[in-house]
Design a protein around this motif. Structure first.
Motif, short mmCIF file in Angstrom:
data_model
loop_
_atom_site.label_atom_id
_atom_site.label_comp_id
_atom_site.label_asym_id
_atom_site.label_seq_id
_atom_site.Cartn_x
_atom_site.Cartn_y
_atom_site.Cartn_z
N PHE A 219 43.63 64.78 66.83
CA PHE A 219 44.99 64.57 67.34
C PHE A 219 45.99 65.14 66.34
CE2 PHE A 219 48.89 62.03 67.76
CZ PHE A 219 49.13 62.15 69.12
N ILE A 220 46.93 65.92 66.83
CA ILE A 220 48.02 66.45 66.01
C ILE A 220 49.34 65.94 66.57
CG2 ILE A 220 49.22 68.50 65.18
CD1 ILE A 220 46.61 70.04 65.43
N TYR A 221 50.09 65.23 65.74
CA TYR A 221 51.43 64.78 66.15
C TYR A 221 52.41 65.75 65.51
CZ TYR A 221 54.80 61.39 67.88
OH TYR A 221 55.80 60.77 68.59
N LYS A 222 52.93 66.67 66.30
CA LYS A 222 53.58 67.89 65.82
C LYS A 222 55.11 67.78 65.80
CE LYS A 222 53.17 72.91 66.49
NZ LYS A 222 54.59 73.23 66.76
N ALA A 223 55.66 67.82 64.60
CA ALA A 223 57.11 67.84 64.44
C ALA A 223 57.64 69.24 64.77
CB ALA A 223 57.49 67.47 63.01
N PRO A 224 58.76 69.34 65.50
CA PRO A 224 59.27 70.65 65.93
C PRO A 224 59.43 71.66 64.79
CG PRO A 224 60.48 68.90 67.00
CD PRO A 224 59.59 68.24 65.99
N ALA A 225 59.96 71.19 63.66
CA ALA A 225 60.16 72.09 62.51
C ALA A 225 59.28 71.72 61.34
CB ALA A 225 61.63 72.07 62.08
N GLY A 226 58.28 70.87 61.58
CA GLY A 226 57.44 70.41 60.49
C GLY A 226 58.17 69.35 59.67
N MET A 227 57.43 68.69 58.80
CA MET A 227 58.03 67.63 57.97
C MET A 227 58.46 68.13 56.59
SD MET A 227 55.61 64.33 58.77
CE MET A 227 54.16 65.06 57.96
N TYR A 228 57.78 69.11 56.07
CA TYR A 228 58.01 69.59 54.71
C TYR A 228 57.27 70.91 54.56
CZ TYR A 228 53.17 68.29 54.05
OH TYR A 228 51.81 68.24 54.19
N LEU A 229 57.45 71.59 53.41
CA LEU A 229 56.64 72.74 53.03
C LEU A 229 55.97 72.40 51.70
CD1 LEU A 229 59.13 75.65 53.84
CD2 LEU A 229 57.35 74.73 55.30
N GLY A 230 54.95 73.17 51.32
CA GLY A 230 54.23 72.90 50.07
C GLY A 230 54.40 74.05 49.10
N LYS A 278 43.00 77.59 67.30
CA LYS A 278 41.66 77.03 67.10
C LYS A 278 41.60 75.57 67.53
CE LYS A 278 37.46 77.58 65.38
NZ LYS A 278 36.52 78.61 65.82
N ALA A 279 42.64 74.81 67.21
CA ALA A 279 42.68 73.40 67.58
C ALA A 279 42.67 73.24 69.10
CB ALA A 279 43.93 72.74 66.98
N ARG A 280 43.46 74.04 69.79
CA ARG A 280 43.50 73.96 71.25
C ARG A 280 42.14 74.32 71.85
NH1 ARG A 280 49.11 76.38 70.93
NH2 ARG A 280 50.53 74.64 71.42
N GLN A 281 41.52 75.36 71.31
CA GLN A 281 40.20 75.77 71.81
C GLN A 281 39.16 74.68 71.60
OE1 GLN A 281 39.58 79.39 69.60
NE2 GLN A 281 40.62 80.68 71.11
N ALA A 282 39.32 73.90 70.54
CA ALA A 282 38.36 72.84 70.22
C ALA A 282 38.67 71.53 70.96
CB ALA A 282 38.35 72.59 68.71
N GLY A 283 39.75 71.54 71.74
CA GLY A 283 40.08 70.34 72.51
C GLY A 283 40.87 69.30 71.75
N VAL A 284 41.47 69.69 70.62
CA VAL A 284 42.31 68.76 69.87
C VAL A 284 43.57 68.48 70.68
CG1 VAL A 284 43.66 68.43 67.76
CG2 VAL A 284 41.43 69.55 67.65
N GLN A 285 43.94 67.22 70.80
CA GLN A 285 45.15 66.84 71.54
C GLN A 285 46.37 67.09 70.66
OE1 GLN A 285 45.28 62.71 72.70
NE2 GLN A 285 47.14 62.94 73.93
N ILE A 286 47.33 67.85 71.17
CA ILE A 286 48.53 68.19 70.43
C ILE A 286 49.73 67.64 71.18
CG2 ILE A 286 49.93 70.04 69.44
CD1 ILE A 286 47.38 71.79 69.50
#
Length: 335
Positions: A219-230, A278-286
């Protein structure tokens, strides 16, 4: 093609009885060999160095066996000629680098990395936080997201979740969301998720591909602009540059700096696109954050910028001006 042809001729001219006279430039690295930092960024930098030094310096990757924070010390001590690592692993040494990680930038890795290098040169370098090393590049990974073993319905559901964090601004974000932070290097993330030590991880979505996180985070809980950068640095031991001589040292630095920073940011950003596919192909819920969660995150993390400015008040730099220009350049890219 001309550069490759030139290099092929050069390599042949340097061969005497099958021997190429060159100095190895050992680069301490980590993550897996297929990760874009190794397979694209450092590989390409090595090719640039080969050509720029006319074959006299050749980059050799050496995989670091311990915690990647050790790469900083190993480069300073001369165990590696160069290396790269995450600034958040040494928060006491690196304070100004958090500028590039602050929430709500609204820019991808490529744009942010270019802005980061330019603003560091103009504002931050005078603080000499990379003392003992010659800075060859700065870059950022893509927007950090929440990847979990089990789904949540809102940010409120994150409270008390055990989440792997790498350091830097992630630590403050974790505290703001009320999660239980688990500190571990990136190289250990798959292991702690597969063993159930952590419920999830804050990371860019590119690691769905390079670390096979689609196998352990469904499961990916996706923020529109992300939360931070590294924030990451690429650095060289100054004694190595003296060893190769002024001509080749200059040649190495000419193919570093902004060009290397932009290359790294672009490679990590492109990996995000591969990772989400890759996540979508693997069936990860986004699932995208709700507007309410975006507002909540903005409110919860509102003090992080102020806290950073206060933390670097002892540094001889215009931190507010640097942050303002960093955002302006990153958001205006491509120019």
């Amino acid at each position: 093609m001309k550069s490759l042809y030139r290099f092929a001729l050069l390599a042949g001219s340097l061969c005497v009885s099958g021997t190429v006279f060159a100095v190895d430039m050992t680069v301490g690295t980590w993550l897996n060999p297929k990760h874009p930092q190794n397979a694209v960024v450092l590989k390409t930098w090595g090719e640039w160095i080969d050509i720029a030094t006319e074959g006299r310096v050749q980059l050799q990757l050496k995989y670091h066996q311990g915690h990647p924070k050790g790469v900083f010390g190993d480069v300073e001590d001369g165990n590696y000629d160069a290396g790269w690592s995450f600034h958040g692993y040494l928060p006491g040494k690196f304070k100004l680098t958090r500028m590039a990680e602050l929430p709500l930038l609204g820019a991808e890795a490529e744009a942010a990395s270019l802005a980061y290098w330019r603003v560091h040169r103009k504002y931050l370098a005078r603080a000499n936080e990379h003392r003992g090393m010659v800075l060859a590049g700065l870059f950022l990974h893509g927007p950090g997201q929440i990847m979990l073993r089990e789904p949540v319905d809102s940010l409120d559901d994150m409270r008390n979740k055990k989440i792997r964090i790498g350091g830097g601004v992630q630590t403050q974000i974790a505290e703001s969301l009320g999660v239980k932070g688990i500190s571990a290097p990136g190289s250990k993330v798959y292991e702690i998720l597969s063993q159930g030590v952590a419920d999830g991880v804050f990371m860019p979505v590119g690691e769905q591909n390079t670390m096979r996180l689609y196998e352990v985070t469904r499961f990916i809980y996706k923020a529109p602009a992300g939360m931070y950068l590294g924030s990451f640095g690429i650095f060289i031991n100054p004694d190595f540059l003296k060893k190769v001589g002024a001509k080749d040292a200059e040649a190495i630095m000419e193919v570093s700096g902004e060009s290397l920073s932009l290359l790294a940011g672009r490679a990590w950003g492109e990996n995000d696109n591969i990772g989400i596919t890759k996540a979508r192909q693997a069936g990860v819920q986004i699932v995208d954050w709700s507007d309410a969660d975006v507002e909540r995150f903005t409110a919860l993390t509102g003090d992080i910028e102020r806290d950073w400015l206060e933390s670097v008040a002892d540094r001889p730099v215009d931190a507010a001006g640097a942050l303002r220009e960093f955002r302006q350049v990153a958001r205006a890219y491509p120019f």
